[in-house]
Design a protein around this motif. Sequence first.
Motif, PDB file in Angstrom:
ATOM      1  N   ILE A 177      38.964  37.823  53.777  1.00 12.86           N
ATOM      2  CA  ILE A 177      38.938  39.198  53.302  1.00 12.86           C
ATOM      3  C   ILE A 177      38.802  39.157  51.790  1.00 12.86           C
ATOM      4  N   GLY A 178      38.044  40.075  51.240  1.00  9.01           N
ATOM      5  CA  GLY A 178      37.830  40.041  49.799  1.00  9.01           C
ATOM      6  C   GLY A 178      37.434  41.397  49.267  1.00  9.01           C
ATOM      7  N   SER A 782      43.837  28.396  44.867  1.00  2.77           N
ATOM      8  CA  SER A 782      44.396  27.525  45.895  1.00  2.77           C
ATOM      9  C   SER A 782      43.279  27.231  46.875  1.00  2.77           C
ATOM     10  N   ASP A 783      43.587  26.477  47.916  1.00  5.10           N
ATOM     11  CA  ASP A 783      42.575  26.179  48.926  1.00  5.10           C
ATOM     12  C   ASP A 783      42.085  27.447  49.611  1.00  5.10           C
ATOM     13  N   ASP A 784      42.909  28.486  49.622  1.00 10.37           N
ATOM     14  CA  ASP A 784      42.590  29.693  50.380  1.00 10.37           C
ATOM     15  C   ASP A 784      42.193  30.878  49.500  1.00 10.37           C
ATOM     16  N   SER A 825      30.055  41.673  38.014  1.00 12.89           N
ATOM     17  CA  SER A 825      31.064  42.003  39.015  1.00 12.89           C
ATOM     18  C   SER A 825      32.103  40.888  39.092  1.00 12.89           C
ATOM     19  N   ILE A 826      33.304  41.285  39.484  1.00  7.35           N
ATOM     20  CA  ILE A 826      34.397  40.352  39.733  1.00  7.35           C
ATOM     21  C   ILE A 826      34.831  40.520  41.180  1.00  7.35           C
ATOM     22  N   SER A 827      35.076  39.415  41.854  1.00 11.31           N
ATOM     23  CA  SER A 827      35.492  39.476  43.253  1.00 11.31           C
ATOM     24  C   SER A 827      36.627  38.486  43.498  1.00 11.31           C
ATOM     25  N   VAL A 828      37.468  38.831  44.446  1.00 14.71           N
ATOM     26  CA  VAL A 828      38.521  37.938  44.901  1.00 14.71           C
ATOM     27  C   VAL A 828      38.367  37.759  46.403  1.00 14.71           C
ATOM     28  N   LYS A 829      38.700  36.560  46.900  1.00  9.01           N
ATOM     29  CA  LYS A 829      38.511  36.240  48.305  1.00  9.01           C
ATOM     30  C   LYS A 829      39.682  35.404  48.798  1.00  9.01           C
ATOM     31  N   TYR A 830      40.215  35.814  49.944  1.00  5.98           N
ATOM     32  CA  TYR A 830      41.283  35.049  50.590  1.00  5.98           C
ATOM     33  C   TYR A 830      40.800  34.617  51.966  1.00  5.98           C
ATOM     34  N   SER A 831      40.809  33.320  52.214  1.00  5.39           N
ATOM     35  CA  SER A 831      40.362  32.762  53.492  1.00  5.39           C
ATOM     36  C   SER A 831      41.576  32.337  54.311  1.00  5.39           C
TER      37      SER A 831
END
Length: 832
Positions: A177-178, A782-784, A825-831
């Motif tokens: 989700i990001g 982090s890894d995620d 643009s700036i984005s964040v993502k969590y896997s």
Amino acid sequence: MLETYKMKTLAIAIACGLGTTALAQEETDVDKQVYEQIVVTASPSGATAQEASVSVSSLNDIAIQKLAPRSTAEVFRALPGIRAESSGGGGNANITIRGIPLATGGSKFMQIHEDGLPVLEFGDINFGNTDNFLRYDWSVGTVEAVRGGSASTFASNSPGGVINLISKTGESGGGAIGTSFGVDYDEFRLDFSYGGEINNDLYFHIGGFARGGEGTRDTGFNGDQGGQVKFNMTQLLDKGHVRFYFKHLDDRVTTYLPAPVLVNSNGDYGPVPNFDASSETLHSAYTTNVSTFDSFGNPRNRDLTDGIESQVTSFGFEADLEVAPDTVLLNRFRISDVSGGFISPFTDTFGAFGPQGAQQMAGAICDSALDGDGNPFNCASTSVTLANGPNAGSEYTGLAFLNLLFDTSINDLGNMINDLNVRKEFDNGMSLTVGYYYSKQDIATSWNSWNTFIQTVDGTDSQYLHITDADGNALVNNGLWAPSFLSWEWDLNYTTTAPYINFGFEVGDDWLFDISARRDSVDANGELISACCGGNTDFDLNGNGVIDGNSEDASASNGFGFGGGVINLNRAGTGSQIINYDASNTSFSLGGSYLYSDEMTFFARYSEGGRAIADRLLQIAGTLNGDGSLTSTTSGFDETDQFELGLKYGTPDLQFNATFFNTVTQDTQAELTSGLTFIREYEATGIELEGRYDIGSGFSVTGNATWTDAEISEDRFNPALVGNTPRRQADLIYTIVPQFDTDNFTVGAALQGSTEYYVQDSNELKQDAYMLVNLFATYYISDDFSVSLNINNATDEFVITESEEGNAMAGDIIRARPLNGRTSSISVKYSF
């Protein structure tokens, strides 16, 4: 040797970024990737990318993120051989391949697929470009492109090639989700993706996005608003699988049509005073609501903030089953409900109507107008004032433009498509595929009575102008110059059927051959009802109970062929054209590969394919008889012949592909904005290069380049153009992506550029060579969890992709579509 070759070349392909073999599903385990990964788009089954005698490339989601794309077309732009003009915003892109002409909009000679089936049967439907009805998001595992070759026989209406968006399936669990937001433009976006097992033989994937904001250019309102959700579920069986798909897209984006651009010199362009077409639009919060008429003369209101409305609901399934020993049945089916709309200001010009200074335009309008009794106005002087906004009534002396409002309701572009084939493998290395394709495509659109307004050229604050003559009589009443430019009602249906066959065989341990044929038959029926320009009934447009100004008499003419301020409410006797014809075309393709070594393959292929002309045929005089049958002018198909010769080389550290191609294309086409029609032949010769090199110590470079020498080889209506270079066709286009990777971060640039090209077929006005610098950086907290920065067009280059004018002098103002200026643009993502 073939089995060893497959294992090694697949491992090499998986490791390669921009040049990888397509992943049929992103989340397969390593062993399955090595042994089973094959080309899945418009090609003979069972061949790896290294073995196949076609030019195939793909992008995975990691590679796409580096490109900082602002639209689906900007994803396609990174594929070799593909020319994707993404100057229209989130949709309405012009896309072509290998020097095949881009005479008008859309993607006529190549199809865009989702999971192996076309989104629309025809890629250049008027106001229904295919990219309007699909979005790239995290539900897509791979974007794969097959250029030329077997696309002629393994897909209908796509002799130039096929771009296929292949969905993730969730075979291995996990998701992401990001969020992302524009730093220097107004947009917020949420993306999500999740898949996994329900039980040991049932798995699923769901993904999509939601977003809102102005978009990449200033409009004064939230024009980019909506989202998409896609879901699929796969049931594994003892001898194959069955997969079900669902998609719902409800999205609207502001689309950018040609707008005023200043000519600095031939090839160099920039903003006009008070308006930068690369970062602003002629939309405005002051001009969003329009009172108009539908194509049958019924009053209605339209909202310019709707832009391109895209509403798609699709359901489909795929069955891939071994129905007998060494015999596999593959059936793909999808039914789609497709509707929406298209509304955007187009900068037009009639005679001396601009874009130009407001007083100059007012004088030209006055000199051409007649009052309600057919008498000229008093043009000793004219007055131009702002008609709306906070300074309404104030004198205006800046630039003005004639806004021909492109206003189309897309009632139904729905389709039902099924592709069935059976493939038999024989012990002697031969294979036989027999298939049958069925497609039913509706084209039901209403071109509403396009209004024409006189407005200010003023970024996000464009306002209507009120123009009077020396006696105070209204020449342009509160911005409205004419309420009825044209009105067309389209109600068409095309049924396409195509049996096809492919025969493949091996010669010794090193040679692979295939030959295929396809017979497309199109049954076309329906009607185009047309009315244009005035009538014999007055209408109270503003609802004040009085018919005044230049609309006081329906017989009045503004000097340009349509009644002043009136619309024809009586459709009796309106002109119409029915279509009722059958057309057929036979395509074939012959190709072969020589596996010189585990690292190197040579291939060659010759193909002839066809493309049904569809709705634009109704706009070309002399192609249809009164009863709807075809005349001798056209067969109902345009044909493309292609020859390819190439090599593929791959090791774990280096991959390099090179393809020589020669293409001859017939094109029967109609251009809305100029009213011109084309019946031509084009020829193009070129070389495609792509590759990846791991330099070591975290450094790598991927990229592609396409050199093309193209010309107009025949022109039925304008032989003087023979020998000229087709419009917007550059000698060289390229994408180069150098990057540096560590365990904690990735940084790099996507360099995309072109040599100079002419903006019209007359070969006078050109766009100079350019290079767009797109920067990307990702930091892995982090890894995620990661944070990314993307900058598209970091150097803020002003580049036009098209122009309505074919010649101009320095200081002139033309009507053109530029690419976006700098956006970040700036984005964040969590896997997980």
